[in-house]
Scaffold this motif. Structure first.
Motif, PDB file in Angstrom:
ATOM      1  N   GLU A   1       0.798  -1.210  -0.111  1.00 40.29           N
ATOM      2  CA  GLU A   1       0.001   0.118   0.018  1.00 40.29           C
ATOM      3  C   GLU A   1       0.793   1.249  -0.142  1.00 40.29           C
ATOM      4  N   ALA A   2       2.134   1.284   0.077  1.00 38.65           N
ATOM      5  CA  ALA A   2       3.042   2.231   0.246  1.00 38.65           C
ATOM      6  C   ALA A   2       3.000   3.044  -1.218  1.00 38.65           C
ATOM      7  N   VAL A   3       3.076   4.525  -0.827  1.00 36.21           N
ATOM      8  CA  VAL A   3       3.064   5.370  -2.162  1.00 36.21           C
ATOM      9  C   VAL A   3       4.386   6.450  -1.971  1.00 36.21           C
ATOM     10  N   ALA A   4       4.636   7.048  -2.986  1.00 38.82           N
ATOM     11  CA  ALA A   4       5.663   8.085  -2.988  1.00 38.82           C
ATOM     12  C   ALA A   4       4.845   9.292  -2.406  1.00 38.82           C
ATOM     13  N   SER A   5       5.945  10.070  -1.527  1.00 40.37           N
ATOM     14  CA  SER A   5       5.202  11.190  -0.707  1.00 40.37           C
ATOM     15  C   SER A   5       6.519  12.253  -0.741  1.00 40.37           C
ATOM     16  N   HIS A   6       6.015  13.369   0.028  1.00 37.09           N
ATOM     17  CA  HIS A   6       6.879  14.392   0.496  1.00 37.09           C
ATOM     18  C   HIS A   6       7.712  14.811  -0.864  1.00 37.09           C
ATOM     19  N   ALA A   7       8.954  14.855  -0.760  1.00 35.86           N
ATOM     20  CA  ALA A   7       9.965  15.493  -1.876  1.00 35.86           C
ATOM     21  C   ALA A   7       9.624  14.842  -3.421  1.00 35.86           C
ATOM     22  N   THR A   8       9.619  13.542  -3.155  1.00 35.47           N
ATOM     23  CA  THR A   8       9.463  12.440  -4.162  1.00 35.47           C
ATOM     24  C   THR A   8       8.332  12.816  -5.072  1.00 35.47           C
ATOM     25  N   ALA A   9       7.185  12.782  -4.261  1.00 36.93           N
ATOM     26  CA  ALA A   9       5.794  12.994  -4.938  1.00 36.93           C
ATOM     27  C   ALA A   9       5.760  14.485  -5.644  1.00 36.93           C
ATOM     28  N   ALA A  10       6.313  15.386  -4.942  1.00 39.59           N
ATOM     29  CA  ALA A  10       6.408  16.812  -5.177  1.00 39.59           C
ATOM     30  C   ALA A  10       6.814  16.906  -6.829  1.00 39.59           C
ATOM     31  N   GLU A  11       8.230  16.189  -6.874  1.00 37.97           N
ATOM     32  CA  GLU A  11       8.650  16.271  -8.155  1.00 37.97           C
ATOM     33  C   GLU A  11       8.042  15.391  -9.181  1.00 37.97           C
TER      34      GLU A  11
ATOM     35  N   ASP B   1       4.772  15.470  -9.328  1.00 39.80           N
ATOM     36  CA  ASP B   1       3.679  16.190  -9.791  1.00 39.80           C
ATOM     37  C   ASP B   1       3.965  17.147 -10.563  1.00 39.80           C
ATOM     38  N   GLY B   2       5.377  17.992 -10.682  1.00 39.33           N
ATOM     39  CA  GLY B   2       6.012  18.934 -11.133  1.00 39.33           C
ATOM     40  C   GLY B   2       5.681  20.348 -10.191  1.00 39.33           C
ATOM     41  N   LEU B   3       5.634  20.012  -8.811  1.00 39.92           N
ATOM     42  CA  LEU B   3       5.594  21.234  -7.982  1.00 39.92           C
ATOM     43  C   LEU B   3       6.946  21.784  -7.602  1.00 39.92           C
ATOM     44  N   THR B   4       7.971  20.494  -7.524  1.00 44.96           N
ATOM     45  CA  THR B   4       9.216  21.079  -7.391  1.00 44.96           C
ATOM     46  C   THR B   4      10.168  20.505  -8.256  1.00 44.96           C
ATOM     47  N   GLY B   5      11.173  21.161  -8.446  1.00 48.79           N
ATOM     48  CA  GLY B   5      12.534  20.117  -9.026  1.00 48.79           C
ATOM     49  C   GLY B   5      12.974  19.094  -8.104  1.00 48.79           C
ATOM     50  N   ARG B   6      14.199  18.574  -8.028  1.00 49.64           N
ATOM     51  CA  ARG B   6      14.713  17.758  -7.395  1.00 49.64           C
ATOM     52  C   ARG B   6      15.038  18.577  -6.125  1.00 49.64           C
ATOM     53  N   ILE B   7      14.575  18.346  -5.116  1.00 52.37           N
ATOM     54  CA  ILE B   7      14.929  18.846  -3.838  1.00 52.37           C
ATOM     55  C   ILE B   7      15.727  17.915  -2.630  1.00 52.37           C
ATOM     56  N   ASP B   8      15.707  16.659  -3.228  1.00 49.39           N
ATOM     57  CA  ASP B   8      16.260  15.461  -2.269  1.00 49.39           C
ATOM     58  C   ASP B   8      16.555  14.516  -2.969  1.00 49.39           C
ATOM     59  N   ASP B   9      17.747  13.907  -2.926  1.00 48.87           N
ATOM     60  CA  ASP B   9      18.233  12.837  -3.557  1.00 48.87           C
ATOM     61  C   ASP B   9      17.576  11.569  -3.080  1.00 48.87           C
ATOM     62  N   ARG B  10      17.159  11.546  -1.855  1.00 42.97           N
ATOM     63  CA  ARG B  10      16.552  10.369  -1.429  1.00 42.97           C
ATOM     64  C   ARG B  10      14.984  10.239  -1.906  1.00 42.97           C
ATOM     65  N   MET B  11      14.685   9.040  -1.870  1.00 38.20           N
ATOM     66  CA  MET B  11      13.201   8.556  -2.250  1.00 38.20           C
ATOM     67  C   MET B  11      12.515   8.598  -0.858  1.00 38.20           C
ATOM     68  N   HIS B  12      11.263   9.332  -0.790  1.00 37.71           N
ATOM     69  CA  HIS B  12      10.420   9.492   0.168  1.00 37.71           C
ATOM     70  C   HIS B  12       8.945   8.432   0.110  1.00 37.71           C
ATOM     71  N   VAL B  13       8.815   7.770   0.834  1.00 39.28           N
ATOM     72  CA  VAL B  13       7.523   6.705   0.666  1.00 39.28           C
ATOM     73  C   VAL B  13       6.810   6.932   2.128  1.00 39.28           C
ATOM     74  N   THR B  14       5.592   6.818   1.959  1.00 41.77           N
ATOM     75  CA  THR B  14       4.808   6.814   2.957  1.00 41.77           C
ATOM     76  C   THR B  14       3.867   5.661   2.955  1.00 41.77           C
ATOM     77  N   ALA B  15       3.732   4.672   4.169  1.00 39.80           N
ATOM     78  CA  ALA B  15       3.106   3.454   4.204  1.00 39.80           C
ATOM     79  C   ALA B  15       2.111   3.559   5.274  1.00 39.80           C
ATOM     80  N   PRO B  16       1.276   2.893   5.381  1.00 39.82           N
ATOM     81  CA  PRO B  16       0.087   2.752   6.559  1.00 39.82           C
ATOM     82  C   PRO B  16       1.083   2.415   7.870  1.00 39.82           C
ATOM     83  N   VAL B  17       0.485   2.920   8.976  1.00 44.37           N
ATOM     84  CA  VAL B  17       1.313   2.525  10.432  1.00 44.37           C
ATOM     85  C   VAL B  17       1.252   1.078  10.644  1.00 44.37           C
ATOM     86  N   SER B  18      -0.034   0.472  10.193  1.00 44.62           N
ATOM     87  CA  SER B  18      -0.221  -1.023  10.540  1.00 44.62           C
ATOM     88  C   SER B  18       0.902  -1.834   9.606  1.00 44.62           C
TER      89      SER B  18
END
Length: 249
Positions: free
Chosen positions: A7-17, A19-36
């Motif tokens: 169920e994990a999805v790209a989020s934060h700086a990765t999702a922003a890139e 969607d074209g909100l920002t350019g590359r602002i973090d070389d790491r991949m950000h992922v969000t998953a359910p707390v469970s």
């Protein structure tokens, strides 16, 4: 992302890139998953976040899977270190027409905890008023409101032979203020600015132009200058001093 959770999805700086909100602002991949679904192990260059309401914040159709743009903006706000970054993320999303202040406000209401909440709530009121960049927000707050100048119409649209946008239009007093950040005022943007200003002058409107240095560094001087022009053009009010060190006379 599958090693974290199905169920994990790209989020934060990765999702922003994505969607074209920002350019590359973090070389790491950000992922969000359910707390469970706590990830087992770690991977270099991957930052895992956890959320209780991931089904609500997950975009229903985007590929690769990622958070909705409103939640992406608020995720970036929540980890922002400086108020200036918060302003940039919120205003950039609206300026690029990726979302609206109303949708951002609705997403904010769904969150119980978020850093900079009071600031974002205040900003969204101003963004709904037409301010679309940190520079425009600063002009609205530190120049216009702080010195009790007339209320300008922000991002007003004029159509004739071509569509033009005016940053702040004091139409009653035939005065315009253009706020020049770098975006939109370079290359072809400079020629559009000239055509717009020249057309305004021909129509009887005066244009004042300011950048970051003046609006952030000398807001009282900018307010005094604007007040003088507005008075010359028919405003009968008087500006007020914004504080003990204000230079307005």
């Amino acid at each position: 992302m599958l090693w974290v959770s199905a169920e994990a999805v790209a989020s934060h700086a990765t999702a922003a890139e994505l969607d074209g909100l920002t350019g590359r602002i973090d070389d790491r991949m950000h992922v969000t998953a359910p707390v469970s679904r706590r990830a087992r192990g770690r991977a270099d260059g991957v930052v895992v976040h956890y959320a209780h309401r991931l089904p609500e914040s997950r975009h229903p159709t985007a590929n690769p899977p990622r958070t909705r743009i409103e939640d992406t903006v608020l995720d970036l706000v929540d980890v922002a270190a400086r108020p200036r970054d918060v302003e940039s993320f919120v205003t950039m999303a609206v300026q690029k027409r990726l979302t609206t202040s109303t949708r951002l406000a609705a997403a904010l209401m769904r969150r119980k905890k978020i850093r900079w909440r009071a600031m974002v709530e205040s900003m969204l009121v101003d963004v709904a008023d037409g301010a679309q960049s940190p520079l425009e927000l600063q002009h609205l707050r530190a120049v216009e409101r702080a010195h009790r100048l007339p209320k300008g119409c922000r991002q007003s649209r004029r159509a004739g032979n071509r569509v033009i946008w005016i940053d702040v239009d004091y139409e009653r007093y035939h005065t315009r203020v253009e706020l020049d950040g770098r975006v939109g005022h370079e290359g072809d943007g400079r020629f559009r600015d000239r055509r717009r200003d020249n057309a305004g002058t021909v129509a009887g409107a005066w244009t004042l132009r300011y950048g970051h240095t003046e609006v952030f560094g000398e807001p009282c001087r900018v307010a005094q200058e604007q007040a003088r022009v507005l008075c010359d053009r028919g405003w009968t009010g008087r500006p007020r001093r914004c504080g003990a060190t204000c230079t307005i006379r």
